[in-house]
Design a protein around this motif. Structure first.
Motif, mmCIF file in Angstrom:
data_model
loop_
_atom_site.group_PDB
_atom_site.id
_atom_site.type_symbol
_atom_site.label_atom_id
_atom_site.label_comp_id
_atom_site.label_asym_id
_atom_site.label_seq_id
_atom_site.Cartn_x
_atom_site.Cartn_y
_atom_site.Cartn_z
ATOM 1 N N GLN A 1 0.830 -1.259 0.002
ATOM 2 C CA GLN A 1 -0.063 -0.017 0.059
ATOM 3 C C GLN A 1 0.979 1.555 0.051
ATOM 4 O O GLN A 1 0.273 2.380 -0.065
ATOM 5 N N TYR A 2 2.192 1.177 0.342
ATOM 6 C CA TYR A 2 2.922 2.135 0.428
ATOM 7 C C TYR A 2 3.475 3.363 -0.900
ATOM 8 O O TYR A 2 3.264 4.038 -1.046
ATOM 9 N N PHE A 3 2.492 2.475 -1.860
ATOM 10 C CA PHE A 3 2.683 3.353 -3.073
ATOM 11 C C PHE A 3 1.795 4.775 -3.531
ATOM 12 O O PHE A 3 1.779 5.503 -3.885
ATOM 13 N N ALA A 4 1.052 4.460 -1.998
ATOM 14 C CA ALA A 4 -0.547 5.439 -1.973
ATOM 15 C C ALA A 4 -0.190 6.361 -1.531
ATOM 16 O O ALA A 4 0.046 8.419 -1.473
ATOM 17 N N LEU A 5 0.801 6.088 -0.329
ATOM 18 C CA LEU A 5 1.270 7.006 0.355
ATOM 19 C C LEU A 5 2.194 8.008 -0.632
ATOM 20 O O LEU A 5 2.344 9.023 -0.083
ATOM 21 N N ALA A 6 2.887 7.434 -1.261
ATOM 22 C CA ALA A 6 3.726 8.098 -2.545
ATOM 23 C C ALA A 6 2.833 9.480 -2.954
ATOM 24 O O ALA A 6 3.366 10.712 -3.476
ATOM 25 N N ARG A 7 2.210 9.012 -3.426
ATOM 26 C CA ARG A 7 1.476 9.398 -4.571
ATOM 27 C C ARG A 7 0.321 10.915 -4.157
ATOM 28 O O ARG A 7 -0.519 11.395 -4.635
ATOM 29 N N SER A 8 0.817 10.701 -2.367
ATOM 30 C CA SER A 8 -0.470 11.778 -1.467
ATOM 31 C C SER A 8 -0.855 13.130 -1.103
ATOM 32 O O SER A 8 -0.745 13.522 -0.798
ATOM 33 N N ALA A 9 1.206 13.004 -1.613
ATOM 34 C CA ALA A 9 1.752 14.289 -1.540
ATOM 35 C C ALA A 9 2.744 14.799 -2.423
ATOM 36 O O ALA A 9 3.452 13.749 -3.017
#
Length: 346
Positions: A257-265
């Motif tokens: 799920q970390y790819f979504a964290l990278a895309r969040s900002a």
């Protein structure tokens, strides 16, 4: 626009997880022609030639389907294993091969594939990837016996149904697992996995030539305050969090799920950076930094230099290569932040 990484709770959608198995932006448009082999290291050109020949299998299949099969095709290896040091262009060549292959195809790190299996379950992961023309696996590594057996089963099942597999690593396939667990107890699985690949060695110098002893320069708190106030009302997405909160939050998520964290900002701001004491926290941070590095997201950090978050005991242990790669990437992303925002003159 100010947000917080701790507020990001991505869903585990199987189709989206598989759809994200593509090269990072840095490598999405690379080709064999854009790779510049060094005349001082002939193995680089040899690797290009071998991969170009490997890519010909898809052209050959298309020709046979158009004109009929006149003779039995020679048996080809299921995959290629690119072994070499840091920064010799292995990921470039891996992505270049991916760009030549027909759909469906997948490109991801070793961690992304094992995380996919962990998130979906083995049978569901196999079902999602079955029928793919190519699986590219960057940074192949075996960190525990469970991963050894999972990847052995996954790759052998997919190879048996016609999927080509190409991997990169800094460790020869028959040495995977050394220094991390009792490799001798799992040698049968490791050698079985290695039998899938034709191994190619790529020699050369690290094109980045980053000094692993360099130190990420931390920001002062007043510099961060000015940066945040400057962008509170514009379209730049700043994610501002305490470092300890980031570490706590990623422990609640699956690494896939970390790819979504990278895309969040667009930029990540961390305060109170301190040294990590738990190996599992350190390994999760490595996985997060890999995603941020792939997306080239700057990190603005205050406290301990981010390049010092891993203890010397961790650096000297079985995950040394993984931590050193992460230190280099932390240095790159914090340097990117200083270059982007010019903190010294803010």
């Amino acid at each position: 626009m100010i947000s917080h990484i701790v507020d990001v709770h991505p869903n585990l959608d199987p189709d989206e997880l598989v759809a994200n198995l593509v090269p990072p932006p840095l490598f999405q448009s690379v080709s064999f022609e854009s790779y510049e082999p060094s005349a001082d290291f002939p193995s680089q050109q040899e690797a290009v030639d071998a991969l170009c020949e490997f890519a010909g299998r898809w052209t050959a299949v298309k020709r046979r389907s158009l004109f009929g099969r006149h003779k039995k095709a020679a048996k080809q290896a299921s995959g290629i294993y690119l072994d070499g040091g840091f920064g010799v262009g292995k990921s470039h060549l891996l992505a270049a091969l991916w760009n030549t292959a027909p759909q469906p195809k997948a490109y991801g790190t070793f961690l992304e594939y094992t995380s996919l299996v962990g998130a979906l379950g083995f049978e569901n992961a196999v079902a999602k990837l079955r029928g793919y023309s190519l699986l590219c696996i960057d940074e192949f590594e075996l960190d525990d016996p469970g991963d050894t057996m999972i990847m052995t089963r996954l790759l052998k099942e997919l190879a048996a149904t016609g999927t080509s597999i190409v991997a990169t690593s800094n460790t020869p396939p028959n040495a995977l697992g050394e220094g991390r667990f009792a490799a001798s107890d799992f040698m049968r699985e490791i050698q079985s996995l290695a039998s899938i690949f034709q191994a190619l060695r790529i020699d050369g110098q690290d094109y980045r030539r980053r000094d692993v002893d360099s130190e990420a320069v931390p920001w002062e708190h007043d510099e961060i305050d000015r940066l945040v106030s400057q962008h509170e009302s514009d379209d730049l997405r700043l994610s501002q969090d305490a470092f300890a909160d980031v570490i706590d939050h990623i422990s609640t998520l699956h690494p896939v799920q970390y790819f979504a964290l990278a895309r969040s900002a667009d930029t990540f701001v961390w305060s109170g950076v301190g040294r990590l004491t738990r190996q599992d926290d350190a390994l999760r941070l490595v996985a997060l930094i890999d995603r941020l590095y792939d997306a080239q997201k700057p990190i603005v950090a205050a406290g301990l230099p981010l390049t010092e978050v891993f203890s010397q005991e961790m650096i000297d242990g079985g995950y040394r290569k993984k931590y050193l790669r992460c230190v280099s990437r932390l240095d790159a992303l914090t340097t990117l932040a200083h270059e982007t925002y010019d903190a010294a003159s803010a």
